[in-house]
Scaffold this active site. Structure first.
Site, PDB file in Angstrom:
ATOM      1  N   ARG A   1       0.835  -1.215   0.000  1.00 34.03           N
ATOM      2  CA  ARG A   1       0.000   0.000   0.000  1.00 34.03           C
ATOM      3  C   ARG A   1       0.869   1.264   0.000  1.00 34.03           C
ATOM      4  NH1 ARG A   1      -3.059  -3.504  -1.104  1.00 34.03           N
ATOM      5  NH2 ARG A   1      -5.148  -3.865  -0.249  1.00 34.03           N
TER       6      ARG A   1
ATOM      7  N   SER B   1     -10.994  -1.057   2.751  1.00 35.06           N
ATOM      8  CA  SER B   1     -10.286  -1.137   4.039  1.00 35.06           C
ATOM      9  C   SER B   1      -9.966   0.275   4.506  1.00 35.06           C
ATOM     10  CB  SER B   1      -8.970  -1.902   3.877  1.00 35.06           C
ATOM     11  OG  SER B   1      -9.205  -3.187   3.371  1.00 35.06           O
TER      12      SER B   1
ATOM     13  N   GLU C   1      -5.458   3.691   5.686  1.00 31.65           N
ATOM     14  CA  GLU C   1      -5.105   3.521   4.267  1.00 31.65           C
ATOM     15  C   GLU C   1      -5.734   4.672   3.473  1.00 31.65           C
ATOM     16  OE1 GLU C   1      -5.801  -0.356   2.124  1.00 31.65           O
ATOM     17  OE2 GLU C   1      -7.013   0.930   0.820  1.00 31.65           O
TER      18      GLU C   1
END
Ligand code: FAD
Ligand code: EPU
Length: 339
Positions: A157, A226, A322
């Protein structure tokens, strides 16, 4: 202008204006114009990884530069894809042309231009496994650069587009290399039940679409996937945690660390369904925060802050968002916003 259809949390926030670029020249011109009126500018894809905390005072610039060019040799297909193509449509486009390799990344929302930024990943495959290069324009002076995959500094990520090339940079195209020596990646969930020797890319695509439709909220329920990243911790800390919680899911990383499942940590804190105003922890997947009605960005952030504190209190692990947080003038530090 409302940003409600331009953020998947479906927050009813406003921007000064929303403009769309279909070419590199237009993108540069619109960027320049946005700054000339002394307001900030923000590039946006489909808003599936952002949380607007309040109204945005500037110009939202939608990068819709399209185009897919495919060439091939004996080894692979090479795709040059404009930033304004929709990721999932590209997955279907390649499968229809019998080009495998993107099937594990089916149904990830968003545009091609956003995919390298957090190195999108799912079901054992990440963009970095397929990416050859990323073309960017430095918007302040119009310089165009091509970064090869190494230069993109992809991580979990993560990429250079969250660091050195985070601001005043537009991704305009992505180069993908899809090998002709296709190997199915079947090490996740229901994919394990498929037969490695006979499985087709289409079957993997269908299985992944079914798993995702079952687990993730549909587009009618505001969410950004998420909300937090899965935490990466060192092996010593992981050993201590696993001694107390032997059922905690984890995966060893190539750099020696351990990745834990943030969803499991939140679930273990019994936070599924927990609500702050119209923001809630999703019942079927605790890593997802949802807008159950008319939530505001601040309500979602307040819920995220609460989740983060409860998880830290129980497990001594601080989750990192995130999702990118956007304030009135532009992006703000997400961890700072949750302190
Ligand atoms: P946006 O949210 O519009 O933008 C994200 C960031 O990129 C912002 O900071 C924006 O300013 C910047 N940006 C956008 N376009 C450009 C550009 N052309 N140049 C420079 N900067 C730009 N992610 C995964 O990795 N795996 C998953 O499995 C996954 N599943 C998801 C499921 C759901 C239901 C949802 C809602 C999200 C999911 N995500 C997943 C997150 C999301 O899909 C990805 O982060 C996606 O790449 C975001 O694309 P976007 O176009 O919506 O980006
Ligand atoms: N889990 C629970 N309870 C929950 C949620 C998860 O116990 O409420 C457990 C699951 O049983 C499983 C583990 O946690 O053992 C991991 O859960 P899951 O397989 O659902 O995946 P995830 O780690 O929560 C990650 C990505 C997703 C990606 C999937 C599939 C991150 C932050 N998220 O989720 O990406 O689709 O794996 O590969 O890495 C996104 O980034 O927005 C996203 C959706």
């Amino acid at each position: 202008m409302t940003l409600k259809p331009l953020n998947t949390f479906s927050l009813n926030v406003y921007a000064h204006q929303v403009v769309t670029a279909h070419s590199e020249n237009q993108l540069l011109m619109l960027w320049k114009h946005a700054l000339q009126i002394n307001r900030p500018a923000l590039l946006l894809g489909s808003g599936s990884n952002v949380l607007f905390l309040e109204n945005y005072t500037g110009t939202v610039l939608l990068n819709r530069i399209k185009g897919i060019v495919i060439r091939e040799d004996a080894e692979a297909w090479y795709l040059h894809v404009g930033a304004g193509e929709v990721w999932h449509d590209l997955v279907i486009y390649t499968l229809e042309r019998k080009i495998p390799g993107l099937e594990n990344l089916a149904l990830i929302p968003g545009y091609i231009g956003s995919a390298p930024i957090q190195n999108i990943g799912a079901y054992g495959v990440a963009l970095q496994d397929l990416c050859e290069y990323v073309d960017i324009i430095q918007l302040d002076h119009g310089t165009k650069l091509r970064l090869n995959a190494l230069e993109c500094q992809f991580g979990y990520r993560d990429s250079i587009f969250k660091h050195r090339y985070r601001e005043n940079v537009a991704i305009v195209a992505v180069g993908l290399r899809l090998s002709k020596f296709w190997r199915p990646v079947l090490n996740y969930g229901n994919l394990k039940q498929l037969d490695t020797h006979n499985v087709t890319p289409r079957q993997i695509f269908d299985t992944i679409c079914a798993m995702r439709r079952n687990k993730l909220p549909n587009s009618k329920t505001g969410n950004a996937g998420s909300f937090f990243k899965n935490p990466l911790i060192d092996t010593k800390t992981a050993a201590q945690l696993l001694a107390c919680y032997p059922d905690a899911p984890y995966s060893p990383q190539t750099n020696g660390g351990i990745k834990l499942a943030a969803g499991w940590l939140i679930d273990r804190c019994k936070l599924k369904g927990y609500q702050v105003g119209h923001a809630a922890v999703y019942e079927k997947q605790a890593l997802i925060l949802i807008n159950i009605g008319q939530a505001s960005g601040l309500e979602i952030a307040t819920l995220a802050k609460y989740v983060r504190y409860i998880v830290a209190d129980k497990f001594a692990i601080w989750l990192e968002p995130e999702v990118r947080f956007i304030g009135a003038e532009g992006e703000v530090d997400a961890i700072g916003a949750l302190l």
